[in-house]
Design a protein around this motif. Structure first.
Motif, mmCIF file in Angstrom:
data_model
loop_
_atom_site.group_PDB
_atom_site.id
_atom_site.type_symbol
_atom_site.label_atom_id
_atom_site.label_comp_id
_atom_site.label_asym_id
_atom_site.label_seq_id
_atom_site.Cartn_x
_atom_site.Cartn_y
_atom_site.Cartn_z
ATOM 1 N N TYR A 34 0.828 -1.201 0.000
ATOM 2 C CA TYR A 34 0.000 0.000 0.000
ATOM 3 C C TYR A 34 0.865 1.254 0.000
ATOM 4 O O TYR A 34 1.953 1.270 0.553
ATOM 5 C CB TYR A 34 -0.879 0.039 1.255
ATOM 6 C CG TYR A 34 -1.646 -1.233 1.498
ATOM 7 C CD1 TYR A 34 -1.150 -2.199 2.362
ATOM 8 C CD2 TYR A 34 -2.864 -1.461 0.868
ATOM 9 C CE1 TYR A 34 -1.848 -3.367 2.588
ATOM 10 C CE2 TYR A 34 -3.562 -2.631 1.095
ATOM 11 C CZ TYR A 34 -3.053 -3.578 1.962
ATOM 12 O OH TYR A 34 -3.744 -4.733 2.177
ATOM 13 N N LEU A 90 4.041 7.064 2.812
ATOM 14 C CA LEU A 90 4.418 5.833 3.491
ATOM 15 C C LEU A 90 4.015 4.618 2.676
ATOM 16 O O LEU A 90 2.899 4.543 2.167
ATOM 17 C CB LEU A 90 3.741 5.753 4.863
ATOM 18 C CG LEU A 90 4.256 6.727 5.921
ATOM 19 C CD1 LEU A 90 3.227 6.889 7.033
ATOM 20 C CD2 LEU A 90 5.570 6.243 6.490
ATOM 21 N N LEU A 98 0.234 -11.898 12.019
ATOM 22 C CA LEU A 98 -1.024 -11.233 12.300
ATOM 23 C C LEU A 98 -1.035 -10.574 13.671
ATOM 24 O O LEU A 98 -1.865 -9.712 13.945
ATOM 25 C CB LEU A 98 -2.179 -12.227 12.193
ATOM 26 C CG LEU A 98 -2.403 -12.827 10.797
ATOM 27 C CD1 LEU A 98 -3.543 -13.822 10.819
ATOM 28 C CD2 LEU A 98 -2.671 -11.721 9.775
ATOM 29 N N ASN A 99 -0.121 -10.981 14.524
ATOM 30 C CA ASN A 99 -0.068 -10.374 15.851
ATOM 31 C C ASN A 99 0.712 -9.070 15.847
ATOM 32 O O ASN A 99 0.730 -8.360 16.839
ATOM 33 C CB ASN A 99 0.575 -11.341 16.852
ATOM 34 C CG ASN A 99 -0.308 -12.538 17.139
ATOM 35 O OD1 ASN A 99 -1.518 -12.393 17.286
ATOM 36 N ND2 ASN A 99 0.277 -13.704 17.184
ATOM 37 N N TYR A 100 1.368 -8.774 14.756
ATOM 38 C CA TYR A 100 2.178 -7.568 14.713
ATOM 39 C C TYR A 100 1.453 -6.425 14.023
ATOM 40 O O TYR A 100 1.518 -5.291 14.442
ATOM 41 C CB TYR A 100 3.505 -7.841 13.997
ATOM 42 C CG TYR A 100 4.402 -6.633 13.970
ATOM 43 C CD1 TYR A 100 4.494 -5.836 12.833
ATOM 44 C CD2 TYR A 100 5.119 -6.259 15.096
ATOM 45 C CE1 TYR A 100 5.293 -4.714 12.811
ATOM 46 C CE2 TYR A 100 5.922 -5.135 15.077
ATOM 47 C CZ TYR A 100 6.017 -4.374 13.934
ATOM 48 O OH TYR A 100 6.813 -3.260 13.925
ATOM 49 N N GLY A 101 0.756 -6.726 12.991
ATOM 50 C CA GLY A 101 0.095 -5.652 12.271
ATOM 51 C C GLY A 101 0.912 -5.217 11.087
ATOM 52 O O GLY A 101 1.901 -5.831 10.729
ATOM 53 N N TYR A 102 0.506 -4.158 10.496
ATOM 54 C CA TYR A 102 1.161 -3.669 9.298
ATOM 55 C C TYR A 102 2.581 -3.188 9.609
ATOM 56 O O TYR A 102 2.854 -2.643 10.678
ATOM 57 C CB TYR A 102 0.374 -2.519 8.695
ATOM 58 C CG TYR A 102 -0.824 -2.951 7.896
ATOM 59 C CD1 TYR A 102 -1.810 -3.759 8.445
ATOM 60 C CD2 TYR A 102 -0.977 -2.550 6.570
ATOM 61 C CE1 TYR A 102 -2.901 -4.155 7.707
ATOM 62 C CE2 TYR A 102 -2.084 -2.940 5.827
ATOM 63 C CZ TYR A 102 -3.032 -3.741 6.407
ATOM 64 O OH TYR A 102 -4.110 -4.138 5.674
ATOM 65 N N THR A 103 3.445 -3.374 8.619
ATOM 66 C CA THR A 103 4.800 -2.825 8.679
ATOM 67 C C THR A 103 4.857 -1.631 7.749
ATOM 68 O O THR A 103 4.438 -1.723 6.597
ATOM 69 C CB THR A 103 5.830 -3.871 8.242
ATOM 70 O OG1 THR A 103 5.757 -4.993 9.123
ATOM 71 C CG2 THR A 103 7.234 -3.281 8.305
ATOM 72 N N PHE A 104 5.378 -0.533 8.249
ATOM 73 C CA PHE A 104 5.504 0.678 7.445
ATOM 74 C C PHE A 104 6.962 0.955 7.124
ATOM 75 O O PHE A 104 7.857 0.621 7.895
ATOM 76 C CB PHE A 104 4.935 1.883 8.197
ATOM 77 C CG PHE A 104 3.437 1.906 8.291
ATOM 78 C CD1 PHE A 104 2.786 1.214 9.295
ATOM 79 C CD2 PHE A 104 2.673 2.617 7.371
ATOM 80 C CE1 PHE A 104 1.399 1.225 9.384
ATOM 81 C CE2 PHE A 104 1.287 2.638 7.455
ATOM 82 C CZ PHE A 104 0.649 1.941 8.459
ATOM 83 N N GLY A 105 7.174 1.568 5.971
ATOM 84 C CA GLY A 105 8.498 2.082 5.657
ATOM 85 C C GLY A 105 8.774 3.331 6.474
ATOM 86 O O GLY A 105 7.907 3.814 7.202
#
Lengths: 113, 113
Positions: A34, A90, A98-105
């Motif tokens: 995304y 971003l 799934l326990n961490y969530g999205y990773t962003f740059g």
């Protein structure tokens, strides 16, 4: 684990100039990527999402476009920048944990002058 | 329309003190709620993620709560440190589609020595 790389970190471009921001994924991959924009004092706005190579969907009509030439590469572009394109861009991936969530740059701060 | 409202908009606390940030949402059908920490000029980093059945989740000095009935969440920071100064973003995911994240505008926290 997964790491999202974005560059450049900051960019100052004149109105009417082209734009190319690159996002690459390192580590465990997720097919979904995304592009978000974060304007000052506002929440993140989804611009584009991709579920695979060559597959791009746009969330809002705008002066920007996106491409997914490779599985781990997502590019945000513009042919002619507008002042309103200024913002913090971003790249993000849901990751595989799934326990961490999205990773962003780390984001690209774009200022159009 | 899915919405996420965060309060307060900004907060200043003394180092060592505790604080609580609020998040109210109207997202349906609810899937999960995430809290992110975003340092200035950087991408958001995940703190916690909670599903419908989870009421509380901790990550070090960060404790998030979720009341799915009232559609409210809070992020409690204990014994604040200077490095906690950042924007804290509440993100709610709807249980459908590709990317249905709704972002709050964030709470800007400043921890003062």
């Amino acid at each position: 684990s997964q790491t999202i790389h974005q560059w450049p970190a900051t960019l100052v471009q004149p109105v009417g100039s082209p734009l190319s921001l690159e996002c690459t994924v390192e580590g465990t991959s997720n097919p979904n990527l995304y592009w978000y924009r974060q304007a000052a004092g506002r929440g993140l706005q989804l611009l584009f999402y991709s579920v695979g190579i060559g597959q791009i969907s746009s969330e809002v009509p705008q002066n920007l476009s996106a491409s997914r030439p490779q599985d781990r590469q997502f590019i945000l572009s513009s042919k002619k920048l507008l002042l309103s394109d200024s913002g913090f861009y971003l790249c993000a991936s849901p990751g595989t944990d799934l326990n961490y969530g999205y990773t962003f740059g780390s984001g690209t701060r774009l200022t159009v002058v | 329309k899915n919405q996420v409202e965060q309060s307060p908009q900004s907060l200043i606390i003394l180092e060592g003190k505790n604080c609580t940030l609020q998040c109210n949402y109207t997202v349906s059908p609810f899937s999960n709620l995430r809290w992110y920490k975003q340092d200035t000029g950087r991408g958001p980093v995940s703190l916690t993620i909670m599903t419908f059945s989870e009421n509380t989740k901790s990550n070090g000095r960060y404790t998030a709560t979720l009341d799915a009935d009232t559609k409210q969440s809070s992020l409690h920071i204990t014994a604040s440190q200077l490095s906690d100064s950042a924007s804290y973003i509440c993100v709610v995911s709807a249980r459908s589609g590709y990317s249905t994240l709704t972002f709050g505008k964030g709470t800007m926290l400043l921890v003062s020595p």
